[in-house]
Design an enzyme around this catalytic site. Structure first.
Site, PDB file in Angstrom:
ATOM      1  N   GLU A   1      -9.567  -2.654   5.083  1.00 28.44           N
ATOM      2  CA  GLU A   1     -10.380  -1.949   6.557  1.00 28.44           C
ATOM      3  C   GLU A   1     -11.010  -2.575   6.891  1.00 28.44           C
ATOM      4  O   GLU A   1     -12.345  -3.403   6.074  1.00 28.44           O
ATOM      5  CB  GLU A   1     -10.543   0.199   6.456  1.00 28.44           C
ATOM      6  CG  GLU A   1      -9.895   0.599   6.165  1.00 28.44           C
ATOM      7  CD  GLU A   1      -8.808   1.077   8.054  1.00 28.44           C
ATOM      8  OE1 GLU A   1      -8.586  -0.533   8.719  1.00 28.44           O
ATOM      9  OE2 GLU A   1      -8.632   1.947   7.772  1.00 28.44           O
TER      10      GLU A   1
ATOM     11  N   ASP B   1       0.877  -1.595  -0.111  1.00 28.66           N
ATOM     12  CA  ASP B   1       0.076   0.108   0.021  1.00 28.66           C
ATOM     13  C   ASP B   1       0.883   0.905  -0.223  1.00 28.66           C
ATOM     14  O   ASP B   1       2.181   1.388   0.350  1.00 28.66           O
ATOM     15  CB  ASP B   1      -1.185  -0.229   1.097  1.00 28.66           C
ATOM     16  CG  ASP B   1      -0.426  -0.808   2.492  1.00 28.66           C
ATOM     17  OD1 ASP B   1       0.559  -0.775   2.294  1.00 28.66           O
ATOM     18  OD2 ASP B   1      -1.207  -1.313   3.551  1.00 28.66           O
TER      19      ASP B   1
ATOM     20  N   ASN C   1      -7.445  -3.007  14.532  1.00 29.20           N
ATOM     21  CA  ASN C   1      -8.661  -3.558  14.096  1.00 29.20           C
ATOM     22  C   ASN C   1      -8.776  -4.501  13.236  1.00 29.20           C
ATOM     23  O   ASN C   1     -10.187  -5.002  12.975  1.00 29.20           O
ATOM     24  CB  ASN C   1      -9.507  -2.491  13.496  1.00 29.20           C
ATOM     25  CG  ASN C   1      -9.119  -1.639  12.366  1.00 29.20           C
ATOM     26  OD1 ASN C   1      -7.863  -2.259  11.680  1.00 29.20           O
ATOM     27  ND2 ASN C   1      -9.337  -0.401  11.545  1.00 29.20           N
TER      28      ASN C   1
ATOM     29  N   HIS D   1      -7.106  -5.076  10.464  1.00 28.94           N
ATOM     30  CA  HIS D   1      -6.534  -4.775   8.985  1.00 28.94           C
ATOM     31  C   HIS D   1      -5.715  -5.800   8.191  1.00 28.94           C
ATOM     32  O   HIS D   1      -4.986  -5.350   9.183  1.00 28.94           O
ATOM     33  CB  HIS D   1      -7.108  -3.253   8.408  1.00 28.94           C
ATOM     34  CG  HIS D   1      -5.964  -2.777   8.678  1.00 28.94           C
ATOM     35  ND1 HIS D   1      -6.181  -0.813   9.706  1.00 28.94           N
ATOM     36  CD2 HIS D   1      -4.442  -2.712   9.163  1.00 28.94           C
ATOM     37  CE1 HIS D   1      -4.760  -0.201   9.411  1.00 28.94           C
ATOM     38  NE2 HIS D   1      -4.219  -1.449   9.627  1.00 28.94           N
TER      39      HIS D   1
HETATM   40  C1  F6R Z   1       1.756  -1.674   5.784  1.00 27.48           C
HETATM   41  C2  F6R Z   1      -0.005  -2.552   6.471  1.00 27.48           C
HETATM   42  C3  F6R Z   1      -0.467  -2.047   7.732  1.00 27.48           C
HETATM   43  C4  F6R Z   1      -0.027  -2.539   8.936  1.00 27.48           C
HETATM   44  C5  F6R Z   1      -0.676  -1.725  10.009  1.00 27.48           C
HETATM   45  C6  F6R Z   1       0.342  -2.138  11.200  1.00 27.48           C
HETATM   46  O1  F6R Z   1       2.096  -1.722   4.555  1.00 27.48           O
HETATM   47  O2  F6R Z   1      -0.180  -2.375   4.853  1.00 27.48           O
HETATM   48  O3  F6R Z   1      -1.636  -3.251   7.283  1.00 27.48           O
HETATM   49  O4  F6R Z   1       1.046  -3.713   8.618  1.00 27.48           O
HETATM   50  O5  F6R Z   1      -1.447  -1.404  10.103  1.00 27.48           O
HETATM   51  O6  F6R Z   1       1.148  -1.233  11.223  1.00 27.48           O
HETATM   52  P1  F6R Z   1       2.117  -1.137  12.234  1.00 27.48           P
HETATM   53  O7  F6R Z   1       2.947  -2.145  12.426  1.00 27.48           O
HETATM   54  O8  F6R Z   1       2.805  -0.483  12.932  1.00 27.48           O
HETATM   55  O9  F6R Z   1       1.347  -1.545  13.902  1.00 27.48           O
END
Ligand code: F6R
Length: 241
Positions: A143, A67, A136, A138
């Site tokens: 989401e 992403d 959450n 995701h």
């Molecule tokens: C990042 C991504 C997100 C993160 C998630 C956890 O490329 O796709 O799904 O893996 O938001 O983020 P952290 O590791 O910062 O808790």
């Protein structure tokens, strides 16, 4: 779904790096799906060290990131382009033309999404996908909701995600509200998936990923339908199992 519980963040990172290195050593032209965020930082650090010790060669590897924020320039320090350069790409021998991240600055976002999917397809699909997880549930920026995107799309981030990611920005209103993210089918088509999670704030999401019903309101629960998924989590993230 296989679950590996490691003592702490460092051993989780080491284990993830070892699995990724095995993939690349077995298949030097592997196509890797990569994640950003706090969680994989340690894994990238381990991989850079392995590369310097001559234990892994990225010269034939192709990468696709999950992403990128919409309308955040790649030179912005909070963009995922910048993150990947700083944490990984500039330290190893990946060819820049073999690294792919959705381009958030494009005018025609639908064309970009289509093109990104096409590039993954032409590369032969993803051999190993690395995932983090939002509190959450995701994965990528898919989401929770009544429905999930199948392929790469422009998505609206939830308030929870914006709030959580504001730790990287000067203020809450600087966090982009939209991102381009690969879809659920893009993730689930990967031949192997490893999901990393560390810390107590991920424990609830991990419990629902493994023990709950498959439910679009917990996107990570769809990983239960994937035959080759390994969760590598630390004791805190495993504390509700
Ligand atoms: C990042 C991504 C997100 C993160 C998630 C956890 O490329 O796709 O799904 O893996 O938001 O983020 P952290 O590791 O910062 O808790």
């Amino acid at each position: 779904m296989r679950v590996i519980v490691e003592n702490d963040y460092q051993s989780m990172s080491r284990k993830a790096a070892l699995l990724l290195a095995s993939q690349v050593n077995l298949k030097p032209n592997s196509v890797l799906g990569l994640a950003t965020g706090s969680t994989p930082e340690g894994m990238y650090q381990e991989l850079v060290e392995m590369y310097h010790r001559g234990e892994i060669d990225f010269s034939e590897v192709v990468t696709f990131n999950l992403d990128e924020y919409y309308k955040l320039p790649p030179e912005n320090e909070e963009s995922y382009h910048y993150y990947m350069q700083e944490n990984f790409f500039k330290h190893v021998n990946l060819h820049p033309e073999n690294t792919n991240i959705p381009r958030g600055m494009v005018e025609k976002v639908e064309t970009e999404c289509w093109y990104y999917e096409e590039k993954i397809r032409r590369a032969g699909g993803i051999d190993l996908q690395v995932l983090g997880i939002g509190s959450n549930g995701h994965i990528g920026f898919n989401e929770p909701g009544d429905r999930l995107n199948v392929t790469t799309k422009l998505v609206e981030l939830t308030e929870e995600t914006i709030e959580s990611n504001s730790r990287f920005f000067d203020s809450l209103d600087k966090v982009p509200r939209k991102a381009i993210s690969v879809g659920m089918a893009t993730i689930l088509k990967a031949r192997r998936i490893i999901l990393l999670a560390s810390g107590k704030n991920k424990a609830e999401a991990i419990k629902k990923t493994i023990n709950g019903y498959v439910d679009t309101r917990i996107p990570s629960s769809l990983l239960q339908t994937h035959p080759e998924t390994t969760l590598i989590i630390d004791e805190e993230a495993a504390s509700l199992l």
